[in-house]
Design a protein around this motif. Structure first.
Motif, PDB file in Angstrom:
ATOM      1  N   THR A 174      42.166  41.867  26.347  1.00 55.86           N
ATOM      2  CA  THR A 174      42.955  42.276  27.510  1.00 55.86           C
ATOM      3  C   THR A 174      44.298  41.556  27.482  1.00 55.86           C
ATOM      4  O   THR A 174      44.337  40.334  27.373  1.00 55.86           O
ATOM      5  CB  THR A 174      42.220  41.935  28.814  1.00 55.86           C
ATOM      6  N   PRO A 175      45.403  42.287  27.558  1.00 58.94           N
ATOM      7  CA  PRO A 175      46.715  41.627  27.493  1.00 58.94           C
ATOM      8  C   PRO A 175      46.976  40.802  28.743  1.00 58.94           C
ATOM      9  O   PRO A 175      46.550  41.165  29.841  1.00 58.94           O
ATOM     10  CB  PRO A 175      47.695  42.809  27.387  1.00 58.94           C
ATOM     11  N   PRO A 176      47.676  39.688  28.610  1.00 60.69           N
ATOM     12  CA  PRO A 176      47.978  38.855  29.784  1.00 60.69           C
ATOM     13  C   PRO A 176      49.060  39.491  30.643  1.00 60.69           C
ATOM     14  O   PRO A 176      49.873  40.287  30.172  1.00 60.69           O
ATOM     15  CB  PRO A 176      48.482  37.544  29.149  1.00 60.69           C
ATOM     16  N   ALA A 177      49.042  39.161  31.910  1.00 62.29           N
ATOM     17  CA  ALA A 177      50.045  39.681  32.849  1.00 62.29           C
ATOM     18  C   ALA A 177      51.284  38.799  32.795  1.00 62.29           C
ATOM     19  O   ALA A 177      51.188  37.572  32.780  1.00 62.29           O
ATOM     20  CB  ALA A 177      49.479  39.708  34.268  1.00 62.29           C
ATOM     21  N   PRO A 178      52.484  39.393  32.736  1.00 70.29           N
ATOM     22  CA  PRO A 178      53.710  38.581  32.682  1.00 70.29           C
ATOM     23  C   PRO A 178      53.960  37.874  34.006  1.00 70.29           C
ATOM     24  O   PRO A 178      53.556  38.354  35.070  1.00 70.29           O
ATOM     25  CB  PRO A 178      54.797  39.625  32.388  1.00 70.29           C
TER      26      PRO A 178
ATOM     27  N   MET B 287      46.314  48.515  26.754  1.00 71.58           N
ATOM     28  CA  MET B 287      47.724  48.528  26.372  1.00 71.58           C
ATOM     29  C   MET B 287      48.568  49.272  27.405  1.00 71.58           C
ATOM     30  O   MET B 287      49.704  48.882  27.682  1.00 71.58           O
ATOM     31  CB  MET B 287      47.891  49.169  24.998  1.00 71.58           C
ATOM     32  N   ARG B 288      48.034  50.355  27.976  1.00 71.14           N
ATOM     33  CA  ARG B 288      48.764  51.056  29.028  1.00 71.14           C
ATOM     34  C   ARG B 288      48.974  50.153  30.242  1.00 71.14           C
ATOM     35  O   ARG B 288      50.042  50.160  30.865  1.00 71.14           O
ATOM     36  CB  ARG B 288      48.022  52.339  29.421  1.00 71.14           C
ATOM     37  N   GLN B 289      47.935  49.391  30.582  1.00 71.00           N
ATOM     38  CA  GLN B 289      48.074  48.456  31.691  1.00 71.00           C
ATOM     39  C   GLN B 289      49.115  47.390  31.380  1.00 71.00           C
ATOM     40  O   GLN B 289      49.893  46.975  32.256  1.00 71.00           O
ATOM     41  CB  GLN B 289      46.698  47.804  31.985  1.00 71.00           C
ATOM     42  N   HIS B 290      49.128  46.980  30.119  1.00 74.62           N
ATOM     43  CA  HIS B 290      50.130  45.990  29.707  1.00 74.62           C
ATOM     44  C   HIS B 290      51.541  46.562  29.835  1.00 74.62           C
ATOM     45  O   HIS B 290      52.475  45.871  30.275  1.00 74.62           O
ATOM     46  CB  HIS B 290      49.853  45.566  28.267  1.00 74.62           C
ATOM     47  N   GLU B 291      51.727  47.819  29.480  1.00 71.75           N
ATOM     48  CA  GLU B 291      53.040  48.450  29.621  1.00 71.75           C
ATOM     49  C   GLU B 291      53.458  48.504  31.085  1.00 71.75           C
ATOM     50  O   GLU B 291      54.628  48.268  31.415  1.00 71.75           O
ATOM     51  CB  GLU B 291      53.004  49.853  29.023  1.00 71.75           C
ATOM     52  N   LEU B 292      52.509  48.830  31.979  1.00 72.31           N
ATOM     53  CA  LEU B 292      52.818  48.840  33.416  1.00 72.31           C
ATOM     54  C   LEU B 292      53.223  47.455  33.892  1.00 72.31           C
ATOM     55  O   LEU B 292      54.164  47.302  34.698  1.00 72.31           O
ATOM     56  CB  LEU B 292      51.607  49.352  34.211  1.00 72.31           C
ATOM     57  N   ASP B 293      52.507  46.431  33.412  1.00 74.38           N
ATOM     58  CA  ASP B 293      52.841  45.061  33.806  1.00 74.38           C
ATOM     59  C   ASP B 293      54.243  44.692  33.330  1.00 74.38           C
ATOM     60  O   ASP B 293      55.006  44.036  34.046  1.00 74.38           O
ATOM     61  CB  ASP B 293      51.820  44.075  33.219  1.00 74.38           C
TER      62      ASP B 293
END
Length: 599
Positions: free
Chosen positions: A433-437, A561-567
Motif C-alpha cells: 500500500t503506498p504511503p500518504a503524502p 496505485m489509483r489511491q496513491h494518485e489521488l493522494d
C-alpha cells in the motif's frame, strides 16, 4: 553558433536560479559574508557548469542493411531540375552581431570608467596609513575605495563623520570588495541582454555595503552617529562607477539591516536549497546520450559456456588448506576471502566458521556457520566466469539449504558492471500500500499592525557648503528635531519589524515540520517501490502471469496505485494553496514597504 547560443541560455538560467535563491531565501538574513561567497559562486557556476557534460552510452541493436529487389538501369538518368537559391537571412549571425555590438559598448563603458578613475587619482597626494593609501581631494565626489586607495573630501565632513566614513571604506579595501565590483561589471557586459544579471549585480553591491556597515559599526562606539552620517551622505550623488563608494541608493535598507537582529544559525540550510536544482539541471541538460550498436549475440545468455571453479570447505579442511584456498581465489579471480571464528572439536573437525567474500571494497557475501559443537556440513565458494569476463560468485551448501547457516546476503551477486542482481521473493506477500503524502501545516497568520507610514518624519537635507555656519547650525537644529521625531516613531518601526519576524518564525516552524514529514514520506516511498518490485517478482514466479491469483494481485495493486494518485493530486492541491497563502503574505509585506517608501 548553436553551441554559443546554448551556452548563453544555460548560463542565463543558472544566474536566474542563484538570484531567485538569494532573493527569496537569503537577502533578509544577516549572513552577509556567506551571502557574498554564495553570489560569487553563482557567477562562477553559471560559466563553468555548462561545460561539464557527462556521456551516457546506450547500446542498441544493429540496424540491418536494406536489401533491394530492384535492378537499376544505369544507362538512364532522369532530368535534374536546378533551382535558383533564394536569399535568406541568417538570424543566427544577426543575433551574434547584435550581441557583439552590445558587448563592445559595455566594454567601452568600462574603459571610460577606468579613465575617469585615473583622472581622479592622477597627481593627487597620497598619505600612507598602515595598508591603506588615503587621498584627500577637493572635488564634490562621494567617498570611495579602490583596492587599497581610499578617496574622500575632508572639507565636506566633520571629524567624527570622517572617522565613520574611513572605517567603512577600510572594510571595503581590506576585504578586496573591488574584485567583486569588477567581476559583476564584466558579467554585466557578457550578459547585458539578461535583466536578471543587472539585478544580480545590484544584489552583490548591496551585500558589500551590508558587510562594510556591519564590520565598521563593530569598531565605532556611536552607532546612531554612523546612521546619521549615512543620511547626510545621501545628498552627494556624484560617484565613480567602478569603485566601492560610501553613498548608495539603499540607505533605508542599510539602516534596517544595521538594526536587525542576527539571523539564527539554523537558517544556514537555505544555502543548500539550490543543490537539488543544480542536480536537476545536470540530469536534464548536462547528460549526453550516445547510441552505439552492440554486436550480434550468437547464443542466448542461458546457453553461454561458463568456466566454473569450486572451492569446497569440508569439516576436515585444515587451516593451511583454508589459507591456500584464499590465495588461489585472490590470484585467479581477484577475490579476497577472510576466514574467522574458526572452532574445532577434539577430532579437529570444523564446528564453526565465518567466511567473508569481498572484491576490493565491495562486499560480496558473508556466511556464518555454527554447528553447536557438531561438525559442519560441507559447503563451497563457486566462481563462474562468463564469456564476457564477468563473474558470478555464490556460497552454496551440498543440498543448497542453510542448516545452521546465516547468510547476510542471499542474493546472487554478479560482478559485472552491466548486470542486475535479482531479488529473492518473500513468501506470503500481499500487495503493498503506498504511503500518504504529508500535508503542509495550515493555520491563520496574525494580522499586520496598523501603522500610518505618512507620519514617519523625513530627514533634513544637509547644506551643500559645509563652511556656511548659518546653514550648518540650521541643519543641526533640524537634525535634533528629526531625532526626536524618529524616537517617537521608532515603536511603529519596531512593531513592523516584530511582525515580520513573527511571520517568519511561524513559517519557519511550519516548514521544519513539513520537511521532517517529507523525509519520512520519501523513505516510505523508497520502501514502497522496493516492495512493489519484490511483489511483482513474487507473484509472477509463484502464480505465473496467466493465473487468476496473479490477476487478482495485479488488480489490488492497481487499486492501491489509483489511491496513491489521488493522494498525490490532493498533495499538489495543498501545496498550491500554501503557495497562494505565501504570496498573499508577501504582498502584504510589500504593501507595508511601499508605504514606508512613500513616506
Amino acid at each position: 553558433m548553436e553551441a554559443l547560443i546554448l551556452f548563453i541560455a544555460k548560463s542565463g538560467g543558472l544566474l536566474i536560479l542563484f538570484y531567485l535563491a538569494y532573493y527569496f531565501l537569503l537577502r533578509k538574513e544577516t549572513f552577509f559574508t556567506s551571502n557574498r561567497w554564495f553570489l560569487l559562486a553563482g557567477l562562477i557556476t553559471s560559466v563553468v557548469l555548462p561545460f561539464i557534460v557527462y556521456t551516457q552510452i546506450v547500446w542498441v541493436d544493429p540496424t540491418p542493411a536494406p536489401v533491394s529487389d530492384y535492378n537499376y538501369d544505369t544507362t538512364y538518368f532522369p532530368q535534374q531540375t536546378i533551382q535558383e537559391e533564394s536569399f535568406e537571412i541568417n538570424w543566427n549571425y544577426v543575433s551574434l552581431g547584435i550581441y557583439a555590438l552590445g558587448l563592445a559598448a559595455f566594454l567601452i563603458k568600462i574603459g571610460i570608467d577606468f579613465y575617469s578613475l585615473n583622472s581622479v587619482l592622477k597627481g593627487k597626494e597620497v598619505q600612507q596609513q598602515a595598508d591603506f593609501k588615503l587621498i584627500d581631494i577637493n572635488e564634490n565626489i562621494a567617498p570611495f575605495s579602490y583596492f587599497d586607495y581610499i578617496v574622500y573630501n575632508s572639507s565636506m565632513f566633520s571629524e567624527a563623520e570622517l572617522e565613520n566614513i574611513l572605517e567603512h571604506e577600510k572594510v571595503h579595501s581590506d576585504q578586496d570588495h573591488t574584485v567583486d565590483v569588477l567581476i559583476s561589471r564584466v558579467f554585466c557586459a557578457l550578459f547585458w541582454f539578461n535583466p536578471v544579471m543587472w539585478l544580480y549585480k545590484k544584489a552583490i553591491l548591496q551585500n558589500l555595503e551590508f558587510i562594510a556597515d556591519s564590520e565598521a559599526t563593530k569598531k565605532i562606539s556611536d552607532k546612531k552617529a554612523y546612521q546619521y552620517t549615512l543620511l547626510k551622505i545621501t545628498t552627494h550623488e556624484s560617484c565613480v562607477a567602478i569603485t566601492n563608494h560610501f553613498y548608495q541608493s539603499l540607505i533605508k535598507k542599510r539602516i534596517v539591516m544595521l538594526n536587525k537582529n542576527q539571523s539564527k544559525k539554523t537558517n544556514y540550510w537555505k544555502y543548500y536549497a539550490v543543490i537539488p536544482a543544480l542536480v536537476a539541471f545536470v540530469l536534464i541538460f548536462q547528460i549526453e546520450t550516445i547510441a552505439q550498436e552492440k554486436k550480434a549475440i550468437e547464443k542466448e545468455i542461458a546457453e553461454k559456456e561458463q568456466s566454473v571453479d569450486v572451492y569446497k570447505i569440508k569439516k576436515t579442511t585444515t587451516d593451511q588448506e583454508l589459507k591456500e584456498m584464499g590465495e588461489k581465489l585472490k590470484q585467479n579471480h581477484n577475490v579476497d576471502v577472510a576466514v574467522s571464528n574458526v572452532k574445532r572439536n577434539n577430532k579437529s573437525e570444523l564446528t564453526a566458521i565465518s567466511v567473508e567474500v569481498k572484491r576490493g571494497n565491495e562486499q560480496i557475501q558473508n556466511i556464518d556457520i555454527d554447528g553447536d559443537g557438531e561438525a559442519i556440513k560441507d559447503f563451497g565458494i563457486v566462481v563462474a566466469t562468463n564469456d564476457d569476463g564477468s563473474k558470478d560468485i555464490n556460497v552454496v551448501t551440498s543440498d543448497d539449504e542453510m542448516n545452521g547457516v546465516s547468510v547476510s546476503n542471499k542474493q546472487r551477486i554478479i560482478l559485472s558492471d552491466n548486470s542486475v542482481a535479482p531479488v529473492a521473493p518473500i513468501a506470503g506477500m500481499t500487495p503493498p500500500t503506498p504511503p500518504a503524502p504529508p500535508v503542509f501545516p495550515a493555520g491563520a497568520l496574525p494580522p499586520a499592525p496598523a501603522i500610518d507610514m505618512s507620519k514617519m518624519p523625513k530627514p533634513p537635507v544637509a547644506p551643500i557648503n559645509m563652511k556656511d555656519k548659518v546653514a550648518v547650525t540650521k541643519f543641526e537644529k533640524e537634525m535634533a528635531e528629526f531625532e526626536k521625531k524618529m524616537e517617537a516613531f521608532e515603536p511603529n518601526l519596531e512593531a513592523m519589524e516584530a511582525y515580520g519576524e513573527e511571520i517568519e518564525k511561524i513559517m519557519s516552524q511550519r516548514e521544519a515540520i513539513f520537511e521532517k514529514e517529507m523525509e519520512k514520506y520519501e523513505i516510505a516511498m523508497e520502501q514502497f517501490n522496493a516492495n512493489m518490485e519484490k511483489f511483482g517478482q513474487y507473484s509472477e514466479k509463484n502464480y505465473g502471469p496467466d493465473s487468476k491469483q496473479f490477476e487478482m494481485d495485479m488488480r489490488e495493486l492497481e487499486k492501491n496505485m489509483r489511491q496513491h494518485e489521488l493522494d498525490m493530486k490532493q498533495h499538489e492541491k495543498d501545496m498550491k494553496q500554501h503557495e497562494k497563502d505565501m504570496k498573499l503574505n508577501e504582498r502584504e509585506l510589500k504593501r507595508m514597504e511601499r508605504e514606508k517608501r512613500r513616506s
